[in-house]
Scaffold this active site. Sequence first.
Site, PDB file in Angstrom:
ATOM      1  N   LYS A 147      51.425  25.493  -2.038  1.00  0.00           N
ATOM      2  CA  LYS A 147      50.327  24.679  -1.491  1.00  0.00           C
ATOM      3  C   LYS A 147      50.689  24.345  -0.063  1.00  0.00           C
ATOM      4  O   LYS A 147      51.875  24.281   0.286  1.00  0.00           O
ATOM      5  CB  LYS A 147      50.171  23.382  -2.289  1.00  0.00           C
ATOM      6  N   ASP A 174      41.061  24.560  -0.096  1.00  0.00           N
ATOM      7  CA  ASP A 174      41.170  23.348  -0.919  1.00  0.00           C
ATOM      8  C   ASP A 174      40.337  22.304  -0.166  1.00  0.00           C
ATOM      9  O   ASP A 174      39.466  22.679   0.632  1.00  0.00           O
ATOM     10  CB  ASP A 174      42.639  22.921  -1.103  1.00  0.00           C
TER      11      ASP A 174
HETATM   12  P1  NDP Z   1      35.816  19.970  -0.633  1.00  0.00           P
HETATM   13  O1  NDP Z   1      36.466  19.618   0.622  1.00  0.00           O
HETATM   14  O2  NDP Z   1      34.823  21.084  -0.672  1.00  0.00           O
HETATM   15  O3  NDP Z   1      35.114  18.694  -1.285  1.00  0.00           O
HETATM   16  C1  NDP Z   1      35.836  17.536  -1.562  1.00  0.00           C
HETATM   17  C2  NDP Z   1      34.881  16.471  -2.054  1.00  0.00           C
HETATM   18  O4  NDP Z   1      35.627  15.352  -2.517  1.00  0.00           O
HETATM   19  C3  NDP Z   1      33.970  15.948  -0.980  1.00  0.00           C
HETATM   20  O5  NDP Z   1      32.782  15.524  -1.560  1.00  0.00           O
HETATM   21  C4  NDP Z   1      34.781  14.783  -0.409  1.00  0.00           C
HETATM   22  O6  NDP Z   1      33.995  13.796   0.236  1.00  0.00           O
HETATM   23  C5  NDP Z   1      35.392  14.216  -1.672  1.00  0.00           C
HETATM   24  N1  NDP Z   1      36.688  13.592  -1.353  1.00  0.00           N
HETATM   25  C6  NDP Z   1      37.766  14.184  -0.784  1.00  0.00           C
HETATM   26  N2  NDP Z   1      38.762  13.308  -0.619  1.00  0.00           N
HETATM   27  C7  NDP Z   1      38.299  12.150  -1.076  1.00  0.00           C
HETATM   28  C8  NDP Z   1      38.869  10.870  -1.170  1.00  0.00           C
HETATM   29  N3  NDP Z   1      40.118  10.617  -0.753  1.00  0.00           N
HETATM   30  N4  NDP Z   1      38.092   9.895  -1.734  1.00  0.00           N
HETATM   31  C9  NDP Z   1      36.820  10.152  -2.147  1.00  0.00           C
HETATM   32  N5  NDP Z   1      36.247  11.355  -2.074  1.00  0.00           N
HETATM   33  C10 NDP Z   1      36.972  12.330  -1.555  1.00  0.00           C
HETATM   34  O7  NDP Z   1      37.011  20.274  -1.673  1.00  0.00           O
HETATM   35  P2  NDP Z   1      36.977  21.046  -3.061  1.00  0.00           P
HETATM   36  O8  NDP Z   1      35.676  20.866  -3.738  1.00  0.00           O
HETATM   37  O9  NDP Z   1      37.475  22.413  -2.812  1.00  0.00           O
HETATM   38  O10 NDP Z   1      38.126  20.297  -3.864  1.00  0.00           O
HETATM   39  C11 NDP Z   1      37.861  19.174  -4.708  1.00  0.00           C
HETATM   40  C12 NDP Z   1      39.007  19.025  -5.686  1.00  0.00           C
HETATM   41  O11 NDP Z   1      39.126  20.213  -6.479  1.00  0.00           O
HETATM   42  C13 NDP Z   1      40.389  18.802  -5.068  1.00  0.00           C
HETATM   43  O12 NDP Z   1      41.158  17.992  -5.934  1.00  0.00           O
HETATM   44  C14 NDP Z   1      40.979  20.211  -5.070  1.00  0.00           C
HETATM   45  O13 NDP Z   1      42.396  20.187  -5.041  1.00  0.00           O
HETATM   46  C15 NDP Z   1      40.447  20.734  -6.399  1.00  0.00           C
HETATM   47  N6  NDP Z   1      40.404  22.179  -6.569  1.00  0.00           N
HETATM   48  C16 NDP Z   1      39.772  22.997  -5.672  1.00  0.00           C
HETATM   49  C17 NDP Z   1      39.705  24.345  -5.890  1.00  0.00           C
HETATM   50  C18 NDP Z   1      38.957  25.270  -4.995  1.00  0.00           C
HETATM   51  O14 NDP Z   1      38.886  26.450  -5.315  1.00  0.00           O
HETATM   52  N7  NDP Z   1      38.374  24.808  -3.926  1.00  0.00           N
HETATM   53  C19 NDP Z   1      40.370  24.961  -7.051  1.00  0.00           C
HETATM   54  C20 NDP Z   1      40.944  24.009  -7.968  1.00  0.00           C
HETATM   55  C21 NDP Z   1      40.962  22.683  -7.709  1.00  0.00           C
HETATM   56  P3  NDP Z   1      33.914  13.794   1.849  1.00  0.00           P
HETATM   57  O15 NDP Z   1      32.979  14.909   2.181  1.00  0.00           O
HETATM   58  O16 NDP Z   1      33.405  12.445   2.192  1.00  0.00           O
HETATM   59  O17 NDP Z   1      35.308  14.020   2.343  1.00  0.00           O
HETATM   60  O1  2IT Z   2      43.935  23.975  -6.481  1.00  0.00           O
HETATM   61  C1  2IT Z   2      43.640  25.180  -6.516  1.00  0.00           C
HETATM   62  O2  2IT Z   2      43.848  25.878  -7.511  1.00  0.00           O
HETATM   63  C2  2IT Z   2      43.005  25.757  -5.316  1.00  0.00           C
HETATM   64  N1  2IT Z   2      42.750  25.030  -4.366  1.00  0.00           N
HETATM   65  C3  2IT Z   2      42.720  27.229  -5.272  1.00  0.00           C
HETATM   66  C4  2IT Z   2      43.947  27.994  -4.869  1.00  0.00           C
HETATM   67  C5  2IT Z   2      43.748  29.465  -4.619  1.00  0.00           C
HETATM   68  O3  2IT Z   2      44.737  30.086  -4.234  1.00  0.00           O
HETATM   69  O4  2IT Z   2      42.645  29.990  -4.819  1.00  0.00           O
END
Ligand code: NDP
Ligand code: 2IT
Length: 450
Positions: A124, A164
């Site tokens: 990460k 992420d």
């Molecule tokens: P994005 O940046 O696309 O979206 C994040 C969302 O969460 C936004 O709505 C953001 O609001 C909100 N957010 C972020 N930080 C905070 C905080 N501290 N408090 C409140 N709201 C918050 O990220 P992802 O959708 O990609 O990721 C979301 C989660 O999923 C994370 O935990 C990530 O690690 C996990 N994840 C992501 C994967 C991926 O493929 N993208 C895979 C597996 C897990 P705002 O716009 O106001 O910041």
């Molecule tokens: O938390 C996660 O699994 C991710 N943000 C996706 C990682 C990846 O390599 O696709």
Amino acid sequence: MTSQEIIALVKQRNPNEPEFLQAAEEVILSVWPVLERNPEFVKLRLLERMLEPERMITFRVTWLDDKNNVQVNRGYRVQMSSAIGPYKGGLRFHPSVNPSVLKFLAFEQIFKNALTGIPMGGGKGGSDFDPKGKSDAEVMKFCQAFMGELARHINHRLDVPAGDIGVGGREIGYLFGAYKKIKNEFTGVLTGKGIGWGGSLIRTEATGYGLIYFAEHMLQEKKDSIKGKTCLVSGSGNVAQYAIEKIIHLGGKVVTASDSNGFIYDAAGITQEKLEFLKDLKNNRRGRIKEYADTFKCEYQTLDANQNQNPIWNIKADCAFPCATQNEVHEKDARNLIKNGVKLLAEGANMPTTIDAINILIENGVMYAPGKASNAGGVATSGLEMTQNYMGSSWTSEEVDAKLHVIMKDIHQACLDAAKVYGKPGNYLVGANIAGFLKVAKAMQAQGVI
Ligand code: NDP
Ligand code: 2IT
């Protein structure tokens, strides 16, 4: 050594890293029965080795903003484990990024990636850079400066980052362009690339879709399904958007979504049309979710991040899908969810539920899925993107989606099987940790003391 001694050791070696300790403690306690059955694993100190990054890079990122002011950020890559494949995991750009957050994410990634069945190690990275309020040009300059250093430490066979929080298609494009320019090579060094330059169809949708496929399998165990269920979703980014979309496809109703300022409660349900508005708002216009409430005349409430209670979880519903960030479901929230009739909580985010909240959910018979199992569809499809890059050809949406379906079904089964063998039938937390751990432990055992 006892489990408590290992926990004490991790605490002593990693002071001031609460998120890393939280993730570590959860895994140590749930895999302990495996160590008791396999004294060889204890002797080889496999758990202690997994808890120590193989390598961790910290670097300065200097760039010029639009006003020609010099900006200084900190960049990181945690190369946690290469036991079963090249380091693999996302990059997070958010002001809260620090070693504790990235080590917890990299540690979780080891087990998640093992569960996918694709040979990928855990990693990460990211930066405390805040993309909010920055122009496209500033984001590009930051990405180029960040890759200027990261490029020395990664390649498509060694370490393959992805997105992420704060890193989506735009950032991956700039990062990929910078890498290609520096190294003078076109390889699959990042995943989440655009379609047409090495990206995989369905990667954008994969985490959210995979989460709901996983939840559908959990419900099938109870002869039930998502159809007709009222669902709470937090977040409004990549994972939340496609979780909402798949719930709509399967006939469920989503009544909430949020960002870091507040949440909307749309009792009529988010339709596909409203979801398209939300995607445009968040992905193109980069606006705040309040605009959804203003446009569709539904309830909006601001959120106070410092409170150990989140009102989004105090709404009557059947299922809950936290898809924003770590520690967004607290003890009080777990009690509210139970009081409001929630029967299933599956994590789209990484570690969104505190340990106390998880225990309350499980004790009260709520079906609970840990992110390392239920959100593994994203990295699994990154693995499929890597395979397509190595082959030099690509699969159709239908082919990738079918593979994602099978992977989520297999992870679900692996969790159930491991939980049963270790006397905790139906406990997905224990099942996911044990199934992931066993795969990595056996690889480390075979590869000697390195
Ligand atoms: P994005 O940046 O696309 O979206 C994040 C969302 O969460 C936004 O709505 C953001 O609001 C909100 N957010 C972020 N930080 C905070 C905080 N501290 N408090 C409140 N709201 C918050 O990220 P992802 O959708 O990609 O990721 C979301 C989660 O999923 C994370 O935990 C990530 O690690 C996990 N994840 C992501 C994967 C991926 O493929 N993208 C895979 C597996 C897990 P705002 O716009 O106001 O910041
Ligand atoms: O938390 C996660 O699994 C991710 N943000 C996706 C990682 C990846 O390599 O696709």
